[in-house]
Write a protein that holds these residues in place. Structure first.
Motif, PDB file in Angstrom:
ATOM      1  N   ILE A 437       0.830  -1.202   0.000  1.00  0.00           N
ATOM      2  CA  ILE A 437       0.000   0.000   0.000  1.00  0.00           C
ATOM      3  C   ILE A 437       0.866   1.254   0.000  1.00  0.00           C
ATOM      4  O   ILE A 437       0.550   2.252  -0.652  1.00  0.00           O
ATOM      5  N   ARG A 450      -3.249   2.550   7.305  1.00  0.00           N
ATOM      6  CA  ARG A 450      -4.471   1.907   7.808  1.00  0.00           C
ATOM      7  C   ARG A 450      -5.703   2.716   7.433  1.00  0.00           C
ATOM      8  O   ARG A 450      -6.761   2.155   7.102  1.00  0.00           O
ATOM      9  N   ALA A 453      -6.520   1.955   3.903  1.00  0.00           N
ATOM     10  CA  ALA A 453      -7.103   0.619   3.793  1.00  0.00           C
ATOM     11  C   ALA A 453      -8.562   0.619   4.237  1.00  0.00           C
ATOM     12  O   ALA A 453      -9.409  -0.062   3.640  1.00  0.00           O
ATOM     13  N   ILE A 458     -10.797  -2.627   2.832  1.00  0.00           N
ATOM     14  CA  ILE A 458     -10.005  -3.855   2.736  1.00  0.00           C
ATOM     15  C   ILE A 458      -9.354  -4.188   4.081  1.00  0.00           C
ATOM     16  O   ILE A 458      -8.740  -5.240   4.244  1.00  0.00           O
ATOM     17  N   GLU A 459      -9.509  -3.314   5.101  1.00  0.00           N
ATOM     18  CA  GLU A 459      -8.799  -3.542   6.356  1.00  0.00           C
ATOM     19  C   GLU A 459      -9.259  -4.820   7.051  1.00  0.00           C
ATOM     20  O   GLU A 459      -8.445  -5.545   7.637  1.00  0.00           O
ATOM     21  N   ILE A 462      -7.411  -7.603   5.602  1.00  0.00           N
ATOM     22  CA  ILE A 462      -5.987  -7.542   5.964  1.00  0.00           C
ATOM     23  C   ILE A 462      -5.772  -8.075   7.372  1.00  0.00           C
ATOM     24  O   ILE A 462      -4.851  -8.858   7.632  1.00  0.00           O
ATOM     25  N   TYR A 469      -1.016  -6.487   8.689  1.00  0.00           N
ATOM     26  CA  TYR A 469      -0.339  -5.645   7.696  1.00  0.00           C
ATOM     27  C   TYR A 469       1.080  -6.113   7.417  1.00  0.00           C
ATOM     28  O   TYR A 469       1.672  -5.730   6.412  1.00  0.00           O
ATOM     29  N   GLU A 484      -9.992  -8.170  -4.032  1.00  0.00           N
ATOM     30  CA  GLU A 484      -9.113  -7.741  -2.940  1.00  0.00           C
ATOM     31  C   GLU A 484      -7.837  -7.103  -3.465  1.00  0.00           C
ATOM     32  O   GLU A 484      -7.335  -6.117  -2.892  1.00  0.00           O
ATOM     33  N   ARG A 487      -8.671  -3.633  -4.404  1.00  0.00           N
ATOM     34  CA  ARG A 487      -8.854  -2.774  -3.233  1.00  0.00           C
ATOM     35  C   ARG A 487      -7.500  -2.374  -2.635  1.00  0.00           C
ATOM     36  O   ARG A 487      -7.343  -1.255  -2.137  1.00  0.00           O
ATOM     37  N   ILE A 488      -6.521  -3.282  -2.666  1.00  0.00           N
ATOM     38  CA  ILE A 488      -5.165  -2.917  -2.240  1.00  0.00           C
ATOM     39  C   ILE A 488      -4.642  -1.790  -3.130  1.00  0.00           C
ATOM     40  O   ILE A 488      -4.054  -0.808  -2.651  1.00  0.00           O
ATOM     41  N   ALA A 491      -6.306   1.385  -2.252  1.00  0.00           N
ATOM     42  CA  ALA A 491      -5.719   1.968  -1.038  1.00  0.00           C
ATOM     43  C   ALA A 491      -4.445   2.737  -1.368  1.00  0.00           C
ATOM     44  O   ALA A 491      -4.178   3.792  -0.772  1.00  0.00           O
TER      45      ALA A 491
END
Length: 587
Positions: A437, A450, A453, A458-459, A462, A469, A484, A487-488, A491
């Motif tokens: 990220i 964070r 994310a 997506i947190e 994770i 992380y 996913e 989404r990373i 982020a």
């Protein structure tokens, strides 16, 4: 671009280092000859049983001096030569990167990963050897040859006439013959190696598909065939090299025989004591042996020339980069406000080199800060070309693409200050989630990562990973799903926080539920930013400020979702295909 530019540019820049390494090499070879000469003289003098050991003191000291100086000079010469080669290699790799980096989005259209790896690993390693194993040894041997002929002439004219032509054969004739005989096999060898690079890289990228199709044996057969041809070439080259080495040793033996013949004829060396004859024979053996490596070194020149040609062709295709201060991709515009962005395309047309068809034709578009537009069209309609023009990957053939009043293709690296791109295949690196990220902003702290994310939703995923992380993601993010991974990548973009974002088919290949959720997340997280969504799906169109319909490189219609549903039959039909259970307005 001529291939010699990749050679003489660095010869000129590092000429002092080259001269120093050549002189040190010649002195090292000369020390070897001096060591053999003084050793021969010492042995001969000792055999005469001198009255005092002190009479041998000078040759003993000379033997030690030449022995130590030979080791020291060889070490320093190799230190200088390898420092030179590594410095040039670093410059060449930097130059290679500066050439391809501005064209990263389209470099694959001409070279695949295997060819790029071949140039980076194969061609440049060849050119490193060019200096260490060819240029410097050849220059050192030339200095040694000149010094040896002059020294022999000062001792005896007949001696110079005997060893001069013989050493000339080792210094010039054999290397020239080796170059001519192995020129074609050497080039063929390099081409087979490049084909192996391409085949291997292609197979590694598609190994899953090969196994699924049961074609792995076919691939192995192709690769084995290439390997066999490479081995056959190596065998032929090794055979030629063996014959050449035998010929070299015969010439060395002939040279030594000529010196023995010279020493046995007093008329050719009047006034020279017999105690020196063994010294001359041993010195000649060492001298001739110093030229033996030149022929193998010359064999590699065709491969060096092929590497230079490929790099020059690559530079000719993508543009010069040996003067970074003139590279617009790195200069960029002078400092401007990048907190907001306005993009204007004014009658832009573009076609790819070598084609006559327009990829986009007469496109005009204005994107003020905060506006969200969608570019909608079928595959091959010109959507991705528009994205590349907006990013400054290509300059338009006609018209202009201005970002805050400056041509997009002149922004260079500074374009990343105003623009982030999310495409359908974002790359996940083989490192931790945190570092993946943080690629968006390397100086970001853990709390900022964070927060990005959480915005990308997506947190939760994770935190479910073994080390959160700190979990190391596999190559290409194989432990994550397609949604996913995107989404990373989202982020990263949110962490970077640029005012303008391009989404190039960000939901392609996702199931409808994941697609809608991801797009909802993206639109919510990018509120207030300029957004260009390039897609062939109609999910989320109702949230766009403007939708452009593009076909065959032209904008055929533009408006909001409601306006297009109202007036455009094609858009209504498209909407019906994407939303089969939602009734579109009827007219």
């Amino acid at each position: 671009m001529k291939r010699r530019d990749w050679f003489f540019t660095y010869v000129k820049a590092y000429r002092r280092h080259l001269l120093l390494a050549s002189v040190l090499g010649a002195l090292g070879l000369g020390s070897s000859v001096g060591l053999m000469f003084t050793s021969g003289y010492l042995i001969s003098s000792a055999a005469l049983r001198p009255e005092s050991i002190l009479l041998l003191y000078v040759p003993i000291v000379a033997v030690r001096a030449f022995g130590i100086s030979r080791a020291v000079l060889r070490y320093v010469e190799r230190l200088v030569a390898h420092d030179l080669a590594l410095s040039i290699l670093a410059k060449m790799r930097s130059r290679f990167y500066r050439i391809i980096e501005p064209h990263a989005l389209r470099f694959h259209t001409r070279y695949n990963a295997g060819e790029a790896l071949g140039m980076m690993a194969g061609d440049m390693e060849h050119l490193q050897d060019l200096y260490v194993r060819t240029v410097i040894p050849a220059a050192a041997a030339s200095l040694l040859y000149a010094g040896a002929v002059v020294a022999a002439g000062m001792v005896s004219g007949p001696l110079a006439w005997m060893i001069g032509p013989a050493i000339f054969v080792l210094w010039f004739v054999f290397p020239l013959l080796s170059y001519g005989a192995l020129r074609r096999p050497s080039r063929h060898m390099q081409r087979w190696v490049r084909r192996m690079y391409r085949t291997l890289a292609d197979a590694l990228s598609g190994m899953g598909d090969l196994v699924a199709a049961g074609r792995q044996d076919d691939y192995l057969a192709v690769f084995s065939s290439l390997q066999k041809k490479k081995i056959d070439l190596e065998r032929r080259m090794n055979t030629a090299g063996l014959l050449r080495d035998i010929a070299v040793q015969l010439v060395i033996a002939l040279t030594v025989g000529l010196v023995i013949l010279w020493s046995g004829n007093p008329a050719w060396h009047p006034g020279i004591p017999a105690v020196y004859f063994a010294a001359f024979v041993l010195a000649t053996l060492s001298l001739a042996d110093a030229f033996a490596p030149l022929s193998p070194a010359m064999e590699a020149i065709p491969a060096h020339r092929e590497s230079l040609r490929r790099l020059a062709d690559m530079e000719h295709t993508w543009g010069r980069a040996d003067r970074p201060e003139q590279d617009p991709r790195h200069d960029g515009p002078s400092p401007v406000d990048v907190s907001t962005v306005e993009v204007v395309m004014d009658h832009v047309s573009f076609r790819y080199p070598g084609t006559t068809e327009w990829a986009v034709k007469d496109i005009s578009l204005t994107i003020p800060q905060g506006k969200k537009i969608a570019i909608l069209g079928k595959s091959g309609s010109g959507k991705s070309t528009m994205a590349h023009l907006l990013q400054g990957v290509f300059p338009p053939e006609t018209g202009s693409v201005l970002v805050n009043g400056r041509p997009a293709h002149e922004w260079g690296d500074r374009m990343t200050e105003v623009l982030s791109v999310l495409n359908q295949n974002p790359h996940i690196f083989d490192t931790t989630v945190l570092e993946n990220i943080r690629i968006g902003r390397p100086d970001a702290g853990p709390d900022e990562v964070r927060r990005a994310a959480r915005l990308a939703q997506i947190e939760t995923r994770i935190l479910s990973l073994p080390a959160g992380y700190a979990t190391r993601l596999y190559e290409s993010g194989d432990r994550l799903s397609g949604g996913e991974r995107r989404r990373i990548a989202l982020a990263r973009i949110l962490l970077k926080d640029t005012p303008w974002i391009i989404l190039d088919e960000p939901t392609a290949g996702l199931d409808p539920l994941t697609e809608r959720r991801l797009l909802t997340t993206i639109l919510a997280a990018t509120e207030g930013k300029s957004l260009v969504l390039i897609t062939h799906r109609l999910v989320g169109m109702e949230r766009m400020d403007e939708i452009l319909l593009i076909d065959e490189g032209r904008i055929t219609d533009a408006g909001t979702h409601a306006e297009l549903l109202e007036r455009n039959p094609r858009y209504r039909a498209w909407f019906a295909l994407d939303h089969p259970f939602v009734a579109a307005p009827r007219h």
